[in-house]
Design a protein around this motif. Structure first.
Motif, PDB file in Angstrom:
ATOM      1  N   LYS A   1       1.084  -1.153  -0.097  1.00 34.02           N
ATOM      2  CA  LYS A   1       0.178   0.378  -0.103  1.00 34.02           C
ATOM      3  C   LYS A   1       0.430   1.283   0.031  1.00 34.02           C
ATOM      4  O   LYS A   1       2.350   1.173   0.923  1.00 34.02           O
TER       5      LYS A   1
ATOM      6  N   ASP B   1       0.488   5.766  -0.411  1.00 36.28           N
ATOM      7  CA  ASP B   1       0.148   7.112  -1.370  1.00 36.28           C
ATOM      8  C   ASP B   1       0.950   7.768  -1.984  1.00 36.28           C
ATOM      9  O   ASP B   1       0.440   8.688  -2.140  1.00 36.28           O
TER      10      ASP B   1
ATOM     11  N   LYS C   1      -6.511  -0.421  -6.225  1.00 31.62           N
ATOM     12  CA  LYS C   1      -6.404   1.145  -6.719  1.00 31.62           C
ATOM     13  C   LYS C   1      -5.389   0.883  -8.132  1.00 31.62           C
ATOM     14  O   LYS C   1      -5.772  -0.317  -9.091  1.00 31.62           O
ATOM     15  N   THR C   2      -5.277   1.896  -8.197  1.00 28.93           N
ATOM     16  CA  THR C   2      -4.747   2.220 -10.107  1.00 28.93           C
ATOM     17  C   THR C   2      -3.514   1.694  -9.909  1.00 28.93           C
ATOM     18  O   THR C   2      -2.740   0.747  -9.131  1.00 28.93           O
TER      19      THR C   2
ATOM     20  N   HIS D   1      -1.623   5.993  -5.753  1.00 27.50           N
ATOM     21  CA  HIS D   1      -3.217   5.076  -5.392  1.00 27.50           C
ATOM     22  C   HIS D   1      -3.148   3.959  -5.358  1.00 27.50           C
ATOM     23  O   HIS D   1      -3.346   3.780  -6.378  1.00 27.50           O
ATOM     24  N   THR D   2      -1.708   3.724  -4.670  1.00 23.74           N
ATOM     25  CA  THR D   2      -1.169   1.949  -4.886  1.00 23.74           C
ATOM     26  C   THR D   2      -1.906   1.354  -4.205  1.00 23.74           C
ATOM     27  O   THR D   2      -1.828   1.231  -2.913  1.00 23.74           O
ATOM     28  N   GLU D   3      -2.666   0.074  -4.370  1.00 21.13           N
ATOM     29  CA  GLU D   3      -2.722  -1.502  -3.505  1.00 21.13           C
ATOM     30  C   GLU D   3      -3.301  -2.195  -4.466  1.00 21.13           C
ATOM     31  O   GLU D   3      -3.782  -2.640  -4.836  1.00 21.13           O
TER      32      GLU D   3
END
Length: 273
Positions: free
Chosen positions: A26, A28, A48-49, A80-82
């Motif tokens: 994860k 941001d 997310k993205t 915006h990574t998960e």
């Protein structure tokens, strides 16, 4: 603000011969990370993205099958990574997808394009689930259900690749003729089966293993004091010139210049769980 977080998960005992580990990331933060060919295919779920792979000029899909690659790349994330990643053993992806792993060679393939209904359903469950620990459980259940339906003939062929592959990981300078003899196959048959399960030819795969061994030594160079000539020998290169030439071919950098740019890390020879 969400801090960058990594969590690694160990597969259950039944799946350990097939799955190296799972990891969840994860962030941001905007990321621009340099990655190396790791020698293991992966299935990636983006909550997310997805990530941009500039060398291929594509964004990964929310469900991506990442095949064996022979090049390094810059991975870009927009903040915006998960993501949840299943890291397979070098030669096991084919057992779960029933598609030759060579089909994903040097590609980031959308999992929605391979017409695997159960995998797509799994992806939807993960994207709708906020608890990543529960997501890992969903993934394990899917993998176990796929493992229970493995065909005997496929499993037998898979087992024949085990010993040659273990030998490559131990001594990547081993010849293809020696490897095919271990598998009790002709060289042509062995190369065909190896591509089916591993995702690239055996000779090319030895190059990736050599690179990963060298990265492992570079990763720990400060604590061990090993020099580049010793790394070349220990990693299976013919000599230091061969080491530098092949390293640059796959990384775009010489070992020294890479050390100036980033901290090397070996995915294949690091066991986080």
């Amino acid at each position: 603000m969400i801090q960058d977080t990594f969590h690694f998960y160990k597969p259950c005992q039944t799946l350990q011969p097939y799955i190296r580990y799972y990891w969840v990331f994860k962030s941001d933060q905007i990321l621009n990370t340099f990655t190396f060919p790791i020698g293991c295919p992966q299935i990636i779920f983006h909550k997310k993205t997805p990530l941009l792979i500039p060398e291929l000029g594509i964004w990964q899909d929310t469900l991506t099958i990442s095949g064996q690659v022979n090049f390094s790349s810059h991975i870009y994330a927009n903040g915006h990574t998960e993501m949840i990643v299943v890291v397979f053993q070098s030669h096991t992806l084919n057992l779960f997808l029933n598609i030759p792993t060579i089909s994903f060679y040097n590609q980031e393939v959308s999992g929605f394009d391979i017409e695997n209904k159960s995998l797509i359903e799994l992806s939807k469950r993960i994207l709708d689930c906020e608890d990543n620990n529960l997501c890992i459980q969903y993934i394990e259940r899917w993998l176990l259900s796929q493992a229970s339906t493995m065909r005997m003939g496929t499993e037998y062929k898979f087992q024949r690749i085990n010993e040659p592959l273990a030998q490559i990981l131990k001594t990547p300078q081993v010849s293809v003729n020696e490897l095919s003899s271990m598998a009790c196959l002709s060289r042509k048959q062995f190369e065909r089966e190896f591509k089916t399960f591993v995702g690239m030819g055996p000779k090319e795969y030895t190059h990736i293993v050599r690179l990963q061994k060298a990265l492992s030594f570079l990763q720990h160079q400060k604590s061990t004091g090993i020099n580049h000539a010793q790394i070349a020998l220990a990693s299976g290169y013919a000599d230091q010139s061969h080491y530098i030439r092949e390293f640059k071919k796959h990384c775009g950098y010489t070992p020294r210049s890479l050390l100036e740019m980033t901290s090397p890390y070996s995915d294949l020879f690091t066991h986080p769980v």
